[in-house]
Design an enzyme around this catalytic site. Structure first.
Site: not given
Length: 292
Positions: A47, A110, A141, A207
């Site tokens: 991202t 989504y 997200r 991360i």
């Protein structure tokens, strides 16, 4: 346990020139800066790399630049994910994965699938991937949390699913994952503000976004956390805490690119729909960098 991914991984930015082309020299410098200062592995096209704005050719070029700069020194993880399972599989099959140690694959966004849909998505990917997979749960997200039961079911069912980058900003979920995970399965934090607590509780590290700008301090904090040296680790955590807040104040990666601009490592240019950090935020970041 797959020790390649224990410690500090960083989700690399994609530096852009003023004309929005990729600045490969800056990217090379950032890779070397991280290797020289204690980062344990590199994450490509996540991202933070603004990968959704990169063309197929640009992604290939970014992989080539990072691989060349790295020259086999650190493990490499490549982001390949999406909400079209067939397209993700096609991308895995068509990508040259030589030199790549694992795929980081985001939970479908989504579409808002059920937990069974998430499981079947990753099952299909695991069955075709020739290399290890790190799941990526980031409900802020994707708009859908990958629940603990789904993550652990995947961990138990597929040997090549070796860990999860958990970024739900939810300590209770971290604790449940750490408590119930199979032996050797990695719980990797994707929340820079929570990672030390997660690591001390039995997580495998991080991360990180901010880690790539302050690799020496951040990776030392994680090393201390992995050794259970909480007091020394929290000194570094509190030293970095303000800037962790700053980089996510407006959007990622505009914040981290503002840090890199202050460090003279790359410009703060981002591609639409993102816009650069505001002057107010840049001033705060610059003050932090100058006094760190």
């Amino acid at each position: 346990m797959n020790n390649k991914f224990v410690g500090t991984g960083v989700a690399l930015v994609t530096p852009f020139n003023s004309d929005l082309s990729i600045n490969h020299n800056a990217l090379t410098n950032i890779v070397n800066f991280n290797i020289d200062n204690g980062t344990d592995y590199l994450v490509i096209c996540g991202t933070t790399a603004e990968s959704v704005t990169l063309t197929k050719q640009e992604k290939k070029d970014v992989i080539a630049t990072i691989s060349k700069a790295n020259s086999g020194r650190l493990p490499l993880v490549l982001g390949i994910g999406g909400n079209n399972t067939v397209s993700v599989i096609e991308e895995i099959k068509s990508t040259d994965l030589r030199g790549i140690d694992a795929i980081l694959s985001v939970s479908p966004y989504y579409s808002k699938p059920t937990q069974e849909g998430i499981y079947q998505h990753f099952k299909a990917i695991a069955e075709v991937s020739p290399i290890d997979i790190i799941l990526y749960n980031v409900p802020g997200r994707t708009s859908k949390n990958m629940e603990v039961e789904t993550t652990l079911r995947l961990a138990k069912d597929f040997k090549n699913i070796v860990g999860v980058k958990e970024a739900g900003n939810n300590m209770a979920q971290y604790y449940e994952l750490i408590k119930n995970k199979p032996e050797g399965f990695l719980i990797i934090s994707g929340d820079d503000d929570l990672v030390l607590g997660v690591t001390l509780a039995g997580g495998a590290g991080v991360i990180s976004v901010i880690g790539q700008a302050f690799p020496k301090a951040f990776s030392e904090m994680i090393r201390l956390g992995l050794k259970g040296e909480a007091k020394a680790a929290y000194k570094l955590h509190f030293k970095l805490l303000d800037v962790i807040g700053y980089i996510f104040e407006e959007n990622n990666p505009a914040g981290i690119k503002a840090v890199f601009e202050a460090l003279n490592l790359c410009q703060d240019t981002v591609r639409l729909p993102l816009v650069p950090a505001s002057n107010t935020l840049k001033a705060k970041i610059s003050d932090f960098v100058n006094t760190f």
